[in-house]
Design a protein around this motif. Structure first.
Motif, PDB file in Angstrom:
ATOM      1  N   LEU A 196      35.028 -18.627  36.662  1.00  0.00           N
ATOM      2  CA  LEU A 196      34.822 -18.515  37.979  1.00  0.00           C
ATOM      3  C   LEU A 196      35.980 -17.339  38.654  1.00  0.00           C
ATOM      4  O   LEU A 196      35.742 -16.949  39.786  1.00  0.00           O
ATOM      5  CB  LEU A 196      35.380 -19.817  38.639  1.00  0.00           C
ATOM      6  CG  LEU A 196      34.337 -20.984  38.640  1.00  0.00           C
ATOM      7  CD1 LEU A 196      34.516 -21.978  39.348  1.00  0.00           C
ATOM      8  CD2 LEU A 196      32.751 -20.506  39.005  1.00  0.00           C
ATOM      9  N   GLY A 219      35.012 -19.163  43.560  1.00  0.00           N
ATOM     10  CA  GLY A 219      34.143 -18.279  43.232  1.00  0.00           C
ATOM     11  C   GLY A 219      34.513 -16.775  43.962  1.00  0.00           C
ATOM     12  O   GLY A 219      34.648 -15.783  43.629  1.00  0.00           O
ATOM     13  N   LEU A 233      36.411 -13.303  43.070  1.00  0.00           N
ATOM     14  CA  LEU A 233      35.734 -12.091  43.606  1.00  0.00           C
ATOM     15  C   LEU A 233      37.017 -11.093  44.338  1.00  0.00           C
ATOM     16  O   LEU A 233      36.793  -9.741  44.110  1.00  0.00           O
ATOM     17  CB  LEU A 233      34.594 -12.225  44.572  1.00  0.00           C
ATOM     18  CG  LEU A 233      33.655 -11.178  44.788  1.00  0.00           C
ATOM     19  CD1 LEU A 233      33.166 -10.694  43.480  1.00  0.00           C
ATOM     20  CD2 LEU A 233      32.833 -11.510  45.908  1.00  0.00           C
ATOM     21  N   LEU A 292      30.263 -15.372  34.284  1.00  0.00           N
ATOM     22  CA  LEU A 292      30.176 -15.817  35.851  1.00  0.00           C
ATOM     23  C   LEU A 292      28.726 -16.907  35.901  1.00  0.00           C
ATOM     24  O   LEU A 292      28.640 -17.719  36.385  1.00  0.00           O
ATOM     25  CB  LEU A 292      30.235 -14.952  36.787  1.00  0.00           C
ATOM     26  CG  LEU A 292      30.207 -15.314  38.243  1.00  0.00           C
ATOM     27  CD1 LEU A 292      31.387 -16.333  38.534  1.00  0.00           C
ATOM     28  CD2 LEU A 292      30.426 -14.335  39.314  1.00  0.00           C
ATOM     29  N   TRP A 306      28.168 -12.235  41.461  1.00  0.00           N
ATOM     30  CA  TRP A 306      28.378 -13.082  42.049  1.00  0.00           C
ATOM     31  C   TRP A 306      27.268 -13.856  42.814  1.00  0.00           C
ATOM     32  O   TRP A 306      26.845 -14.926  42.721  1.00  0.00           O
ATOM     33  CB  TRP A 306      29.507 -13.307  43.039  1.00  0.00           C
ATOM     34  CG  TRP A 306      30.382 -14.452  43.470  1.00  0.00           C
ATOM     35  CD1 TRP A 306      30.775 -15.176  42.815  1.00  0.00           C
ATOM     36  CD2 TRP A 306      29.802 -15.173  44.540  1.00  0.00           C
ATOM     37  NE1 TRP A 306      31.079 -16.445  43.568  1.00  0.00           N
ATOM     38  CE2 TRP A 306      30.273 -16.515  44.668  1.00  0.00           C
ATOM     39  CE3 TRP A 306      28.554 -15.197  45.386  1.00  0.00           C
ATOM     40  CZ2 TRP A 306      30.149 -17.308  45.655  1.00  0.00           C
ATOM     41  CZ3 TRP A 306      28.492 -15.918  46.536  1.00  0.00           C
ATOM     42  CH2 TRP A 306      29.202 -16.943  46.593  1.00  0.00           C
ATOM     43  N   THR A 359      28.805 -19.990  33.654  1.00  0.00           N
ATOM     44  CA  THR A 359      29.630 -20.876  34.461  1.00  0.00           C
ATOM     45  C   THR A 359      29.102 -21.493  35.723  1.00  0.00           C
ATOM     46  O   THR A 359      28.928 -22.724  35.696  1.00  0.00           O
ATOM     47  CB  THR A 359      31.066 -20.358  34.759  1.00  0.00           C
ATOM     48  OG1 THR A 359      31.459 -19.871  33.859  1.00  0.00           O
ATOM     49  CG2 THR A 359      31.815 -21.189  35.245  1.00  0.00           C
ATOM     50  N   MET A 360      28.362 -20.693  36.538  1.00  0.00           N
ATOM     51  CA  MET A 360      27.984 -21.192  37.675  1.00  0.00           C
ATOM     52  C   MET A 360      26.524 -22.040  37.457  1.00  0.00           C
ATOM     53  O   MET A 360      26.329 -22.936  38.182  1.00  0.00           O
ATOM     54  CB  MET A 360      27.497 -19.821  38.458  1.00  0.00           C
ATOM     55  CG  MET A 360      28.742 -19.302  39.035  1.00  0.00           C
ATOM     56  SD  MET A 360      29.300 -20.337  40.358  1.00  0.00           S
ATOM     57  CE  MET A 360      28.653 -19.525  42.039  1.00  0.00           C
ATOM     58  N   GLN A 383      30.937  -6.929  40.528  1.00  0.00           N
ATOM     59  CA  GLN A 383      31.053  -8.396  40.111  1.00  0.00           C
ATOM     60  C   GLN A 383      30.681  -9.172  41.695  1.00  0.00           C
ATOM     61  O   GLN A 383      30.169 -10.211  41.199  1.00  0.00           O
ATOM     62  CB  GLN A 383      32.705  -8.815  40.211  1.00  0.00           C
ATOM     63  CG  GLN A 383      33.178 -10.160  39.887  1.00  0.00           C
ATOM     64  CD  GLN A 383      32.773 -10.365  38.215  1.00  0.00           C
ATOM     65  OE1 GLN A 383      32.400  -9.650  37.779  1.00  0.00           O
ATOM     66  NE2 GLN A 383      33.182 -11.944  38.085  1.00  0.00           N
ATOM     67  N   ALA A 437      24.771 -15.172  40.226  1.00  0.00           N
ATOM     68  CA  ALA A 437      25.312 -16.453  39.835  1.00  0.00           C
ATOM     69  C   ALA A 437      25.239 -17.609  40.627  1.00  0.00           C
ATOM     70  O   ALA A 437      24.915 -18.681  40.180  1.00  0.00           O
ATOM     71  CB  ALA A 437      26.891 -16.231  39.286  1.00  0.00           C
ATOM     72  N   PHE A 438      25.356 -17.134  42.121  1.00  0.00           N
ATOM     73  CA  PHE A 438      25.206 -18.337  42.909  1.00  0.00           C
ATOM     74  C   PHE A 438      23.565 -18.659  43.132  1.00  0.00           C
ATOM     75  O   PHE A 438      23.450 -19.971  43.424  1.00  0.00           O
ATOM     76  CB  PHE A 438      25.848 -17.963  44.401  1.00  0.00           C
ATOM     77  CG  PHE A 438      25.737 -19.135  45.371  1.00  0.00           C
ATOM     78  CD1 PHE A 438      26.676 -19.808  45.188  1.00  0.00           C
ATOM     79  CD2 PHE A 438      24.851 -19.180  46.486  1.00  0.00           C
ATOM     80  CE1 PHE A 438      27.014 -21.018  46.166  1.00  0.00           C
ATOM     81  CE2 PHE A 438      24.943 -19.879  47.246  1.00  0.00           C
ATOM     82  CZ  PHE A 438      25.892 -20.745  47.457  1.00  0.00           C
ATOM     83  N   VAL A 486      33.059 -24.656  43.971  1.00  0.00           N
ATOM     84  CA  VAL A 486      32.181 -23.552  43.348  1.00  0.00           C
ATOM     85  C   VAL A 486      32.436 -22.471  44.278  1.00  0.00           C
ATOM     86  O   VAL A 486      32.805 -21.287  43.836  1.00  0.00           O
ATOM     87  CB  VAL A 486      30.932 -24.068  43.071  1.00  0.00           C
ATOM     88  CG1 VAL A 486      29.886 -22.792  42.976  1.00  0.00           C
ATOM     89  CG2 VAL A 486      30.716 -25.061  42.124  1.00  0.00           C
TER      90      VAL A 486
END
Length: 387
Positions: free
Chosen positions: A340, A21, A25, A348, A54, A351-352, A50, A57-58, A17
């Motif tokens: 990803l 990821g 990026l 994103l 991210w 998906t995460m 993005q 998303a994380f 992941v």
């Protein structure tokens, strides 16, 4: 305390992941410099955006990994209802936003929501519970399969009207994978699979737009300036990259020659800049994710967890295969992003989040194994008190 907490995470999945990821990026920044400058006057705007997505998303990944998957059961009517409602709201002119001849976005003030992305998570969650609930009736198509099929078809129909055939196919791949694991009759799986293929073929034939995409991928050089243009540019980028690539940031095709270079066709830019080794790294990453997802599925003692693991894995792996195949001309271009890796906040984050749910299934198995080896309940209770 932190070491103990991190020890509960499935290390291979966490590495995949974070690794994929961060790689995505970097590649989004590289692939988007030209279009970013054209639209904003800054080379780094899309990459910075993005990067923010991210982080969001994380955070979603971590939250989903902590939230017990067994707790979704009570929330399912709300989740399914909200998903269907959002898919319907897209068609209201004041709310739906059209881009590239497709109305897939819902604009609420400054916020853009893509309901079809939410559906990618809703379907595995719903199907996993309904199949377990109907597990004694799965031999009966009407009683065991129809309840889940109706919801899937309603969601698929609403997404298809946007139109977004690629997302529909990826959802159906996950659905069929979960049915197989649910041990329904093979003839029912074949019937559903053939019906799906027939429906896709019919939709392509009756729609000039889809028919053009279907024919242009098989013979792109017959119409190099229109239907076949995007695929030809993608193949050109891949051929330019060769074995080792032209170097990170040195792509020529992203300079306005390859449409959607930072989204649907980011793999072509990866190939141009990093060569076959870059493509190989991406394929290995997704193959590793497929293996890890299968491992989590096979070890999970909970029937809902098993179905969730295989549904999420099939959803992401299927989407990746479709994107990669379209970029090299092995299947029609569906406009589906590379999980990803591609630019796009909604894709994103969802998906995460899905991978966070997969991580939660792995953590559940970890705690169950601890209990079976007579570790004290107090060791695991803070993380799984609701299970």
């Amino acid at each position: 305390m932190m070491k103990k907490f991190l020890s509960t995470y499935h290390s291979p999945l966490l590495v995949i992941v974070v690794g994929m990821g961060l790689f995505g990026l970097v590649m989004v920044y590289s692939a988007s410099t030209y279009v970013s400058f054209e639209n904003t006057g800054e080379y780094y705007s899309y990459g910075l955006r993005q990067g923010i997505w991210w982080l969001v998303a994380f955070a979603a990944f971590l939250l989903a990994s902590l939230f017990p998957f067994t707790a979704y059961k009570k929330l399912l009517p709300f989740i399914v209802g909200i998903t269907v409602l959002l898919l319907l709201l897209v068609f209201i002119p004041q709310l739906g936003e059209e881009r590239n001849s497709a109305t897939r976005w819902l604009k609420i003030g400054p916020i853009l929501i893509q309901p079809s992305e939410i559906a990618k998570l809703t379907v595995p969650l719903y199907i996993s519970y309904i199949l377990v609930q109907k597990r004694t009736q799965l031999h009966d198509f009407k009683k065991g399969i129809m309840p889940s099929l109706i919801i899937v078809l309603v969601i698929a129909a609403l997404i298809l009207l946007q139109p977004d055939l690629g997302t529909v196919i990826s959802i159906l791949i996950a659905y069929l994978a979960m049915l197989l694991v649910g041990k329904i009759k093979l003839k029912h799986v074949i019937l559903l699979g053939m019906s799906g293929i027939g429906a896709v073929a019919l939709l392509a034939i009756i729609s000039p737009y889809r028919l053009e995409r279907l024919t242009s991928f098989s013979a792109p050089f017959d119409d190099p300036l229109n239907g076949g243009y995007q695929l030809i540019q993608s193949l050109s980028a891949i051929s330019i990259g060769g074995l080792t690539g032209t170097g990170l940031g040195n792509s020529i095709m992203k300079m306005g020659f390859l449409p959607e270079a930072h989204t649907d066709f980011i793999i072509a830019v990866i190939a141009e800049e990093l060569g076959i080794f870059g493509i190989g790294a991406v394929i290995i990453g997704f193959f590793a994710l497929l293996l890890v997802g299968y491992q989590i599925f096979s070890k999970c003692p909970h029937p809902v967890g098993k179905l969730l693991a295989i549904g999420i894995t099939a959803q992401i792996a299927g989407q990746a295969c479709m994107n990669l195949a379209a970029a090299v001309g092995l299947m029609p271009i569906t406009g589906i992003p590379l999980p990803l890796i591609s630019y796009g906040g909604a894709s994103l984050v969802i998906t995460m989040t899905m991978l966070g749910v997969l991580m939660n299934v792995a953590r559940y198995t970890h705690y169950q194994n601890k209990l079976e080896t007579k570790e004290t309940y107090e060791t695991t209770r803070p993380f799984y008190r609701t299970i």
